[in-house]
Design a protein around this motif. Sequence first.
Motif, PDB file in Angstrom:
ATOM      1  N   UNK A 199       0.847  -1.190   0.000  1.00  0.00           N
ATOM      2  CA  UNK A 199       0.000   0.000   0.000  1.00  0.00           C
ATOM      3  C   UNK A 199       0.888   1.248   0.000  1.00  0.00           C
ATOM      4  N   UNK A 200       1.453   1.615  -1.151  1.00  0.00           N
ATOM      5  CA  UNK A 200       2.418   2.720  -1.229  1.00  0.00           C
ATOM      6  C   UNK A 200       1.949   4.051  -0.639  1.00  0.00           C
ATOM      7  N   UNK A 201       0.641   4.389  -0.674  1.00  0.00           N
ATOM      8  CA  UNK A 201       0.239   5.665  -0.070  1.00  0.00           C
ATOM      9  C   UNK A 201       0.557   5.769   1.422  1.00  0.00           C
ATOM     10  N   UNK A 202       0.820   4.643   2.076  1.00  0.00           N
ATOM     11  CA  UNK A 202       1.111   4.669   3.506  1.00  0.00           C
ATOM     12  C   UNK A 202       2.594   4.920   3.820  1.00  0.00           C
ATOM     13  N   UNK A 203       3.449   4.928   2.797  1.00  0.00           N
ATOM     14  CA  UNK A 203       4.883   5.112   3.034  1.00  0.00           C
ATOM     15  C   UNK A 203       5.152   6.450   3.710  1.00  0.00           C
ATOM     16  N   UNK A 204       4.598   7.526   3.156  1.00  0.00           N
ATOM     17  CA  UNK A 204       4.809   8.849   3.757  1.00  0.00           C
ATOM     18  C   UNK A 204       4.272   8.901   5.179  1.00  0.00           C
ATOM     19  N   UNK A 205       3.130   8.264   5.402  1.00  0.00           N
ATOM     20  CA  UNK A 205       2.524   8.263   6.737  1.00  0.00           C
ATOM     21  C   UNK A 205       3.470   7.636   7.759  1.00  0.00           C
ATOM     22  N   UNK A 206       4.067   6.505   7.401  1.00  0.00           N
ATOM     23  CA  UNK A 206       4.968   5.829   8.340  1.00  0.00           C
ATOM     24  C   UNK A 206       6.240   6.642   8.564  1.00  0.00           C
ATOM     25  N   UNK A 207       6.772   7.235   7.510  1.00  0.00           N
ATOM     26  CA  UNK A 207       7.933   8.104   7.688  1.00  0.00           C
ATOM     27  C   UNK A 207       7.619   9.231   8.676  1.00  0.00           C
ATOM     28  N   UNK A 208       6.466   9.868   8.502  1.00  0.00           N
ATOM     29  CA  UNK A 208       6.104  10.984   9.382  1.00  0.00           C
ATOM     30  C   UNK A 208       5.906  10.496  10.819  1.00  0.00           C
ATOM     31  N   UNK A 209       5.299   9.334  10.984  1.00  0.00           N
ATOM     32  CA  UNK A 209       5.090   8.786  12.323  1.00  0.00           C
ATOM     33  C   UNK A 209       6.432   8.475  12.991  1.00  0.00           C
ATOM     34  N   UNK A 214       9.367   9.882  12.332  1.00  0.00           N
ATOM     35  CA  UNK A 214      10.021  11.145  12.690  1.00  0.00           C
ATOM     36  C   UNK A 214       9.422  11.677  13.988  1.00  0.00           C
ATOM     37  N   UNK A 215       8.109  11.595  14.100  1.00  0.00           N
ATOM     38  CA  UNK A 215       7.439  12.068  15.320  1.00  0.00           C
ATOM     39  C   UNK A 215       7.904  11.279  16.540  1.00  0.00           C
ATOM     40  N   UNK A 216       7.988   9.956  16.403  1.00  0.00           N
ATOM     41  CA  UNK A 216       8.355   9.104  17.532  1.00  0.00           C
ATOM     42  C   UNK A 216       9.810   9.309  17.956  1.00  0.00           C
ATOM     43  N   UNK A 217      10.665   9.732  17.030  1.00  0.00           N
ATOM     44  CA  UNK A 217      12.080   9.916  17.361  1.00  0.00           C
ATOM     45  C   UNK A 217      12.427  11.382  17.636  1.00  0.00           C
ATOM     46  N   UNK A 218      11.415  12.223  17.739  1.00  0.00           N
ATOM     47  CA  UNK A 218      11.605  13.621  18.118  1.00  0.00           C
ATOM     48  C   UNK A 218      11.202  13.796  19.579  1.00  0.00           C
ATOM     49  N   UNK A 219      12.114  14.282  20.396  1.00  0.00           N
ATOM     50  CA  UNK A 219      11.866  14.469  21.837  1.00  0.00           C
ATOM     51  C   UNK A 219      11.338  13.196  22.501  1.00  0.00           C
ATOM     52  N   UNK A 220      12.010  12.044  22.310  1.00  0.00           N
ATOM     53  CA  UNK A 220      11.548  10.806  22.959  1.00  0.00           C
ATOM     54  C   UNK A 220      11.747  10.886  24.469  1.00  0.00           C
ATOM     55  N   UNK A 221      10.935  10.145  25.256  1.00  0.00           N
ATOM     56  CA  UNK A 221      11.090  10.168  26.714  1.00  0.00           C
ATOM     57  C   UNK A 221      12.482   9.728  27.168  1.00  0.00           C
ATOM     58  N   UNK A 234       8.977  14.042  -2.116  1.00  0.00           N
ATOM     59  CA  UNK A 234       9.946  15.133  -1.892  1.00  0.00           C
ATOM     60  C   UNK A 234       9.682  15.975  -0.641  1.00  0.00           C
ATOM     61  N   UNK A 235       8.429  16.387  -0.352  1.00  0.00           N
ATOM     62  CA  UNK A 235       8.229  17.176   0.877  1.00  0.00           C
ATOM     63  C   UNK A 235       8.583  16.405   2.142  1.00  0.00           C
ATOM     64  N   UNK A 236       8.211  15.124   2.201  1.00  0.00           N
ATOM     65  CA  UNK A 236       8.529  14.310   3.370  1.00  0.00           C
ATOM     66  C   UNK A 236      10.028  14.040   3.437  1.00  0.00           C
ATOM     67  N   UNK A 237      10.668  13.881   2.292  1.00  0.00           N
ATOM     68  CA  UNK A 237      12.111  13.669   2.266  1.00  0.00           C
ATOM     69  C   UNK A 237      12.840  14.884   2.848  1.00  0.00           C
ATOM     70  N   UNK A 238      12.401  16.092   2.495  1.00  0.00           N
ATOM     71  CA  UNK A 238      13.020  17.299   3.052  1.00  0.00           C
ATOM     72  C   UNK A 238      12.819  17.351   4.566  1.00  0.00           C
ATOM     73  N   UNK A 239      11.617  17.021   5.012  1.00  0.00           N
ATOM     74  CA  UNK A 239      11.297  16.986   6.440  1.00  0.00           C
ATOM     75  C   UNK A 239      12.178  15.968   7.153  1.00  0.00           C
ATOM     76  N   UNK A 240      12.355  14.806   6.539  1.00  0.00           N
ATOM     77  CA  UNK A 240      13.167  13.743   7.126  1.00  0.00           C
ATOM     78  C   UNK A 240      14.628  14.161   7.210  1.00  0.00           C
ATOM     79  N   UNK A 281      15.725   1.983  14.190  1.00  0.00           N
ATOM     80  CA  UNK A 281      16.039   0.795  13.387  1.00  0.00           C
ATOM     81  C   UNK A 281      14.995   0.576  12.292  1.00  0.00           C
ATOM     82  N   UNK A 282      13.728   0.806  12.616  1.00  0.00           N
ATOM     83  CA  UNK A 282      12.697   0.691  11.576  1.00  0.00           C
ATOM     84  C   UNK A 282      12.867   1.803  10.551  1.00  0.00           C
ATOM     85  N   UNK A 283      13.221   2.996  10.997  1.00  0.00           N
ATOM     86  CA  UNK A 283      13.471   4.090  10.064  1.00  0.00           C
ATOM     87  C   UNK A 283      14.634   3.744   9.138  1.00  0.00           C
TER      88      UNK A 283
END
Length: 215
Positions: free
Chosen positions: A45-55, A57-64, A89-95, A76-78
């Motif tokens: 399901x390729x439309x979910x690739x960007x979603x997982x990348x964004x998730x 990035x969120x999980x690895x930003x300010x982790x507990x 491209x927009x998600x790649x720049x964000x990443x 490791x999953x990233x």
Amino acid sequence: AAPGPRSYTTLRDEAVKLFNSLQQLESERDPVPLMQGVLQTCLDLPPLVDEIYCQLVKQTTEPPAPGGQGDLHYWQLLTCMSCTFLPSPPVLRFLRFHLDRTENRFPASEMAKYACFIREALGKTKGRECVPSLEEILVLMQRQEMICTVHCPGAPACSVAISSHTTAEEVAQELVSRLGLSQSPNLFALYEQSRRREQPVGSATLLADVLTRFE
């Protein structure tokens, strides 16, 4: 067994399932099968690739607990994602911004080492036919290469170190050089052999995909 065909519901429902899988990943003792499941869903399901990348990035930003087991599972999953899929491209720049920020905030840390590895992988990834095998995921978690054994007619088997981006042509060229056949007028190629068939491996085929098919 290698990942096989799956049945899916709506993209929204699958996105929720993937989010739940990511939550589970944090405390999973053996994260490899879960990681492969996430990767397989993204491949199907390729439309979910960007979603997982964004998730991720969120999980690895300010982790507990930066650098803790749960945080590193996300990195490791990233890492596996970066060797399998290119985001838009927009998600790649964000990443890339996230990777730079991590290296600046946590220099010489495990997170920074993953960030560096991911940046290099993104420059080589062109898309995969198969998700990484369980063995490939294990070595990617350690930021290492796989060892592939190639059986050569009339010569001992050769062990070749490969990455997620190594093509059949690159391995064939290395073996030709090792065996002293660089001046030979013959053409050389790799073949994959199973109990039922033997067929040539396309020169641009990623060896990692071939290994997944044999898993």
